[in-house]
Design a protein around this motif. Structure first.
Motif, mmCIF file in Angstrom:
data_model
loop_
_atom_site.group_PDB
_atom_site.id
_atom_site.type_symbol
_atom_site.label_atom_id
_atom_site.label_comp_id
_atom_site.label_asym_id
_atom_site.label_seq_id
_atom_site.Cartn_x
_atom_site.Cartn_y
_atom_site.Cartn_z
ATOM 1 N N PHE A 122 -2.537 7.847 15.217
ATOM 2 C CA PHE A 122 -2.545 8.338 13.849
ATOM 3 C C PHE A 122 -1.241 7.934 13.171
ATOM 4 C CE2 PHE A 122 -0.140 11.559 15.950
ATOM 5 C CZ PHE A 122 0.625 12.224 14.997
ATOM 6 N N ALA A 123 -1.265 7.905 11.849
ATOM 7 C CA ALA A 123 -0.095 7.467 11.083
ATOM 8 C C ALA A 123 -0.158 8.086 9.695
ATOM 9 C CB ALA A 123 -0.057 5.940 10.986
ATOM 10 N N ILE A 124 0.992 8.090 9.025
ATOM 11 C CA ILE A 124 1.124 8.666 7.686
ATOM 12 C C ILE A 124 1.430 7.549 6.701
ATOM 13 C CG2 ILE A 124 2.221 10.502 6.334
ATOM 14 C CD1 ILE A 124 0.914 11.440 8.970
ATOM 15 N N SER A 125 0.824 7.601 5.514
ATOM 16 C CA SER A 125 1.095 6.598 4.487
ATOM 17 C C SER A 125 2.548 6.694 4.031
ATOM 18 C CB SER A 125 0.149 6.776 3.299
ATOM 19 O OG SER A 125 0.400 8.013 2.641
ATOM 20 N N PRO A 126 3.117 5.609 3.493
ATOM 21 C CA PRO A 126 4.534 5.626 3.105
ATOM 22 C C PRO A 126 4.852 6.598 1.973
ATOM 23 C CG PRO A 126 3.480 3.581 2.417
ATOM 24 C CD PRO A 126 2.513 4.276 3.320
ATOM 25 N N ASP A 127 3.850 6.999 1.192
ATOM 26 C CA ASP A 127 4.084 8.017 0.160
ATOM 27 C C ASP A 127 3.734 9.421 0.642
ATOM 28 O OD1 ASP A 127 1.306 7.950 0.202
ATOM 29 O OD2 ASP A 127 1.096 7.112 -1.812
ATOM 30 N N GLY A 128 3.225 9.536 1.879
ATOM 31 C CA GLY A 128 2.887 10.830 2.448
ATOM 32 C C GLY A 128 1.584 11.424 1.960
ATOM 33 N N ASP A 129 0.836 10.690 1.146
ATOM 34 C CA ASP A 129 -0.386 11.244 0.555
ATOM 35 C C ASP A 129 -1.602 11.141 1.465
ATOM 36 O OD1 ASP A 129 1.012 11.879 -1.710
ATOM 37 O OD2 ASP A 129 0.335 10.152 -2.877
ATOM 38 N N ASP A 183 4.395 -1.261 2.136
ATOM 39 C CA ASP A 183 3.402 -1.608 1.118
ATOM 40 C C ASP A 183 2.073 -0.887 1.328
ATOM 41 O OD1 ASP A 183 2.419 -2.882 3.359
ATOM 42 O OD2 ASP A 183 2.271 -4.871 2.435
ATOM 43 N N GLY A 184 2.001 0.009 2.305
ATOM 44 C CA GLY A 184 0.777 0.762 2.558
ATOM 45 C C GLY A 184 -0.119 0.163 3.613
ATOM 46 N N ASP A 192 -5.061 -6.472 20.307
ATOM 47 C CA ASP A 192 -4.066 -7.186 19.524
ATOM 48 C C ASP A 192 -3.431 -6.196 18.564
ATOM 49 O OD1 ASP A 192 -4.452 -9.905 20.539
ATOM 50 O OD2 ASP A 192 -6.392 -9.855 19.520
ATOM 51 N N ILE A 193 -2.412 -6.607 17.845
ATOM 52 C CA ILE A 193 -1.823 -5.774 16.808
ATOM 53 C C ILE A 193 -2.520 -6.141 15.505
ATOM 54 C CG2 ILE A 193 0.296 -4.932 15.753
ATOM 55 C CD1 ILE A 193 0.132 -4.734 18.855
ATOM 56 N N TYR A 194 -3.228 -5.174 14.926
ATOM 57 C CA TYR A 194 -4.047 -5.440 13.756
ATOM 58 C C TYR A 194 -3.347 -4.977 12.484
ATOM 59 C CZ TYR A 194 -7.604 -5.811 17.393
ATOM 60 O OH TYR A 194 -8.301 -6.169 18.519
ATOM 61 N N LYS A 195 -3.633 -5.688 11.410
ATOM 62 C CA LYS A 195 -3.161 -5.354 10.073
ATOM 63 C C LYS A 195 -4.385 -4.920 9.272
ATOM 64 C CE LYS A 195 -0.825 -7.655 6.186
ATOM 65 N NZ LYS A 195 -0.191 -8.933 5.752
ATOM 66 N N VAL A 196 -4.367 -3.679 8.754
ATOM 67 C CA VAL A 196 -5.563 -3.086 8.163
ATOM 68 C C VAL A 196 -5.309 -2.688 6.715
ATOM 69 C CG1 VAL A 196 -7.278 -1.242 8.372
ATOM 70 C CG2 VAL A 196 -6.221 -2.206 10.429
ATOM 71 N N ASP A 197 -6.247 -3.044 5.840
ATOM 72 C CA ASP A 197 -6.251 -2.575 4.456
ATOM 73 C C ASP A 197 -6.940 -1.211 4.446
ATOM 74 O OD1 ASP A 197 -6.988 -2.003 1.754
ATOM 75 O OD2 ASP A 197 -6.940 -4.133 1.261
ATOM 76 N N VAL A 198 -6.208 -0.155 4.145
ATOM 77 C CA VAL A 198 -6.755 1.199 4.265
ATOM 78 C C VAL A 198 -7.696 1.561 3.128
ATOM 79 C CG1 VAL A 198 -4.815 2.052 5.612
ATOM 80 C CG2 VAL A 198 -4.729 2.187 3.107
#
Length: 374
Positions: A122-129, A183-184, A192-198
């Motif tokens: 789990f992870a938190i967005s950079p703005d915390g929203d 950048d979110g 692998d290490i994935y890059k995901v558009d949330v």
């Protein structure tokens, strides 16, 4: 609890410590001070503790709901709310560290007949929203279980104590820890290490791990269960590998190496670098925030490496094993957590022990230690 401790290989002394002090006996303590540096960690029977990093003393303790495990923690960007994956990997709680109040609760299973675990992911967005979690559901029938595809669930962190996903997307299997870029972008560690558009769920490979193509290298072996929010604002994942001398791939003459895969969370730049000879196992590692040529690793010893020279330059012998490493923002003190109920403190330059903080309750097991500034 005994079975859990034995399964993790943690001495049963932690059980006696946990039994001696129930969570209800813990004092909440004062609110956190603005611009002050703290460390947060959880332990048995089900407590969250805040350590004053400047004074290296226990600042306050909070009793948590339900059951302990795994105690993986990520801090909100404002340093006010600690989000913890707990209750046997099945619930995420948001705890206001000023008041010890649970302000957010998201059960990982939210469909009928479903038992769902999140494996540190789990992870938190950079703005915390927003909060992101990869969930692994299983449908429970009377005479059999049916494993379901993993999903990425997105939560609004203002949803309160009965949070439901606002969006869901398919997710790859075997995802463990995750982190968000400035950048979110969501980065998730799996095969692998994935890059995901949330916003769309679209993903691509940011760093090839199982599928890397490095001539004369064996596929990497990765242990990664601590989502460490580094003061250097990066996502670092340790690996071990073998580098062969030639295309005969002779294991007897191979170089056995440690390295790390890294995402710069500010720029999105990625790298894969060897940093030293494989002579012992480290459970977690972290880059120095004051010198990006230095990496630390910990398990049975605390080790310090010069990355460019691929050379071990410092070692500290430990009183016992520690699983999780953290470092303060100045980069001059290292904090070791996990296993027992003491957080050990070391000088990052001299590698000498500075002291330790004893926590009320039992062992930390595999809880994540996070350093943050309020």
């Amino acid at each position: 609890m005994i079975n859990k401790i034995l399964t993790l290989g943690i001495p049963a002394v932690g059980l006696a410590l946990g039994a001696a002090l129930s969570g209800g006996a813990l004092a909440d303590g004062p609110a956190l001070e603005k611009d002050h540096e703290y460390l947060v960690v959880a332990n048995y029977p089900n407590n969250m503790h805040v350590i004053d990093v400047e004074a290296d003393t226990l600042y306050k303790s909070c009793e948590l709901p339900d059951s302990f495990g795994p105690g993986a923690i990520q801090m909100a960007p404002d340093g006010k709310t600690a989000y913890i994956l707990n209750n046997h990997y099945e619930d995420i709680y948001g705890v206001d560290l000023d008041t010890c109040e649970v302000t957010f609760h998201a059960p990982m299973g939210w469909k009928s007949g479903e038992r769902t675990k999140s494996i540190f992911s789990f992870a938190i967005s950079p703005d915390g929203d927003e909060l992101y979690a990869v969930q692994n559901p299983t449908l429970l029938f009377r005479d059999h279980y049916r494993v379901q595809p993993p999903r990425l669930a997105v939560y609004d962190t203002s949803s309160g104590k009965n949070a439901k996903p606002v969006r869901t997307f398919p997710a790859p299997r075997q995802v463990t820890v995750m982190m968000t870029g400035d950048d979110g972008t969501l980065y998730m560690a799996g095969p692998d290490i994935y890059k995901v558009d949330v916003t769309t769920g679209e993903r691509e490979v940011a760093i090839a791990s199982r599928n890397w193509e490095r001539p004369l290298y064996a596929p990497p072996d990765v242990l990664n269960v601590w989502p460490i929010q580094s003061p250097s604002n990066d996502f670092t994942i340790l690996y071990t590998t073998a580098r062969f001398q030639d295309e005969t791939y002779d294991l007897n003459t191979a170089d056995w190496l440690y390295g790390f895969m890294n995402v710069d969370l500010e720029t999105g730049e990625t790298s894969t670098r060897d940093f030293g000879e494989l002579v012992e196992i480290y459970f977690s590692g972290i880059l120095s925030p004051k010198d990006d040529n230095i990496v630390f690793g910990v398990l049975n010893r605390l080790a310090k490496y010069d990355i460019e020279k691929q050379e071990l330059i410092g070692v500290a012998e430990l009183d016992h094993s520690y699983y999780c490493i953290a470092i303060n923002h100045a980069g001059n003190k290292i904090y070791l957590g996990g296993t027992f109920n003491d957080v050990a403190i070391y000088d990052a330059d001299s590698m000498e022990k500075l002291g330790s903080v004893q926590l009320p309750g039992g062992d930390m097991a595999i809880s994540t230690s996070q350093i943050f500034i309020r």
